[in-house]
Design a protein around this motif. Structure first.
Motif, PDB file in Angstrom:
ATOM      1  N   GLU A  58       0.876  -1.289  -0.009  1.00  0.00           N
ATOM      2  CA  GLU A  58      -0.009  -0.073  -0.036  1.00  0.00           C
ATOM      3  C   GLU A  58       1.123   1.272   0.065  1.00  0.00           C
ATOM      4  N   GLY A  59       2.057   1.156  -0.668  1.00  0.00           N
ATOM      5  CA  GLY A  59       3.118   2.279  -0.700  1.00  0.00           C
ATOM      6  C   GLY A  59       2.542   3.303  -1.818  1.00  0.00           C
ATOM      7  N   VAL A  60       3.387   4.447  -1.674  1.00  0.00           N
ATOM      8  CA  VAL A  60       2.895   5.515  -2.542  1.00  0.00           C
ATOM      9  C   VAL A  60       4.408   5.921  -3.360  1.00  0.00           C
ATOM     10  N   LEU A  61       3.928   6.399  -4.633  1.00  0.00           N
ATOM     11  CA  LEU A  61       5.338   6.791  -5.528  1.00  0.00           C
ATOM     12  C   LEU A  61       5.024   8.111  -5.825  1.00  0.00           C
ATOM     13  N   SER A  62       6.250   8.986  -5.561  1.00  0.00           N
ATOM     14  CA  SER A  62       6.278  10.494  -5.965  1.00  0.00           C
ATOM     15  C   SER A  62       7.080  10.493  -7.242  1.00  0.00           C
ATOM     16  N   LEU A  63       6.559  10.621  -8.249  1.00  0.00           N
ATOM     17  CA  LEU A  63       7.087  10.671  -9.626  1.00  0.00           C
ATOM     18  C   LEU A  63       7.162  12.180 -10.109  1.00  0.00           C
ATOM     19  N   LEU A  64       8.304  12.806 -10.446  1.00  0.00           N
ATOM     20  CA  LEU A  64       8.520  13.946 -11.018  1.00  0.00           C
ATOM     21  C   LEU A  64       9.424  13.881 -12.142  1.00  0.00           C
ATOM     22  N   ALA A  65       8.743  14.515 -13.526  1.00  0.00           N
ATOM     23  CA  ALA A  65       9.532  14.559 -14.635  1.00  0.00           C
ATOM     24  C   ALA A  65       9.457  15.608 -15.540  1.00  0.00           C
ATOM     25  N   LEU A  83       1.420  11.686  -8.132  1.00  0.00           N
ATOM     26  CA  LEU A  83       1.618  10.967  -7.040  1.00  0.00           C
ATOM     27  C   LEU A  83       0.718   9.491  -7.255  1.00  0.00           C
ATOM     28  N   GLY A  84       1.450   8.564  -7.317  1.00  0.00           N
ATOM     29  CA  GLY A  84       0.797   7.128  -7.335  1.00  0.00           C
ATOM     30  C   GLY A  84       0.570   6.413  -6.206  1.00  0.00           C
ATOM     31  N   GLU A  85      -0.322   5.835  -6.079  1.00  0.00           N
ATOM     32  CA  GLU A  85      -0.977   5.123  -4.884  1.00  0.00           C
ATOM     33  C   GLU A  85      -1.400   3.639  -5.130  1.00  0.00           C
ATOM     34  N   ALA A  86      -0.734   2.588  -4.363  1.00  0.00           N
ATOM     35  CA  ALA A  86      -1.010   1.114  -4.355  1.00  0.00           C
ATOM     36  C   ALA A  86      -2.550   1.157  -3.913  1.00  0.00           C
TER      37      ALA A  86
END
Length: 256
Positions: free
Chosen positions: A133-140, A247-250
């Motif tokens: 249930e983690g989160v991804l912080s993606l910046l591009a 912000l990606g959320e499982a």
């Protein structure tokens, strides 16, 4: 020392920092653990890693540059968080040669996706480092911001080339291998099995406003910060932002 919580640096990082801090706070509440395990891929000298560690979390920074990792070690020591920050040499492609698969509550992937050969594989790789249930912080890098910048500099042919190029490059001399639209980034995140929790435009105005104006006009910095924050969430401005943050959320993370 520059970090997301200092005013001048905030022009470039405030939006991302607020979204990230809120996501970490929600994971703390959901897990019942005060300290999370955070992975910062391509985290360099610790612009985000050190402030995250100041919140009490354990941060592992993976970066290919020994010089950046040395600067990270020094910065973490100066901030009094050396015991919570670990730097390891590596990159996104060989990520699991140096870190644990599925071992992190949050993963930061900032300024990395532009430089990997296969962005879809790059996103899947960092997502594999997340706990269920983690989160991804993606910046591009954003496509529209580059097109706008080239056009405002009078380089109209380069602006058009960036607009038409599949990777958003304005020419042979362009140092950035890939740029993205908000739609492309959200598709990559969803393709890796995450739900998109939020999309923000970053540096919508900051790179266009003369620095001398921000530094000398009373109240200009604060007003510009507020403008950036207000525009960041509006889809209309995503198309001209220098960077895009997703912000990606499982599954399950948002409902906790």
């Amino acid at each position: 020392m520059s970090d997301p919580m200092r005013p001048r640096a905030s022009l470039r990082t405030a939006v991302v920092w607020e979204v990230l801090k809120d996501a970490l706070d929600r994971r703390v509440k959901a897990t019942g653990r005060e300290s999370l395990d955070v992975l910062d891929t391509g985290g360099g000298s610790g612009n985000f890693a050190v402030p995250v560690a100041r919140l009490g979390h354990r941060v592992t920074v993976v970066d290919p540059s020994p010089n950046a990792l040395f600067a990270l070690e020094r910065r973490a020591a100066e901030a009094g968080v050396a015991d919570r920050v670990q730097g390891v040499q590596g990159d996104a492609h060989g990520l699991f040669d140096v870190v644990e698969r599925g071992g992190y509550d949050a993963v930061l992937c900032h300024g990395v996706l532009e430089y990997v050969d296969d962005p879809a594989e790059g996103v899947r790789n960092v997502v594999d480092a997340l706990r269920p249930e983690g989160v991804l912080s993606l910046l591009a890098a954003g496509l529209g911001g580059a097109v706008l910048a080239r056009a405002l500099a009078g380089h109209f042919k380069e602006a058009r080339q960036a607009l038409d190029d599949p990777d958003g490059r304005w020419g042979e001399g362009d140092p950035v291998p890939h740029r993205f639209t908000a739609e492309q980034l959200t598709a990559l995140v969803e393709g890796a099995g995450l739900r998109v929790g939020a999309v923000h435009g970053v540096r919508v105005f900051a790179d266009l406003v003369p620095g001398v104006l921000v530094d000398t006009e009373p109240g200009a910095l604060e007003a510009l910060l507020k403008l950036e924050a207000a525009a960041a969430e509006l889809a209309a401005f995503h198309s001209v932002a220098t960077q895009l943050h997703v912000l990606g959320e499982a599954q399950g993370a948002a409902e906790d």
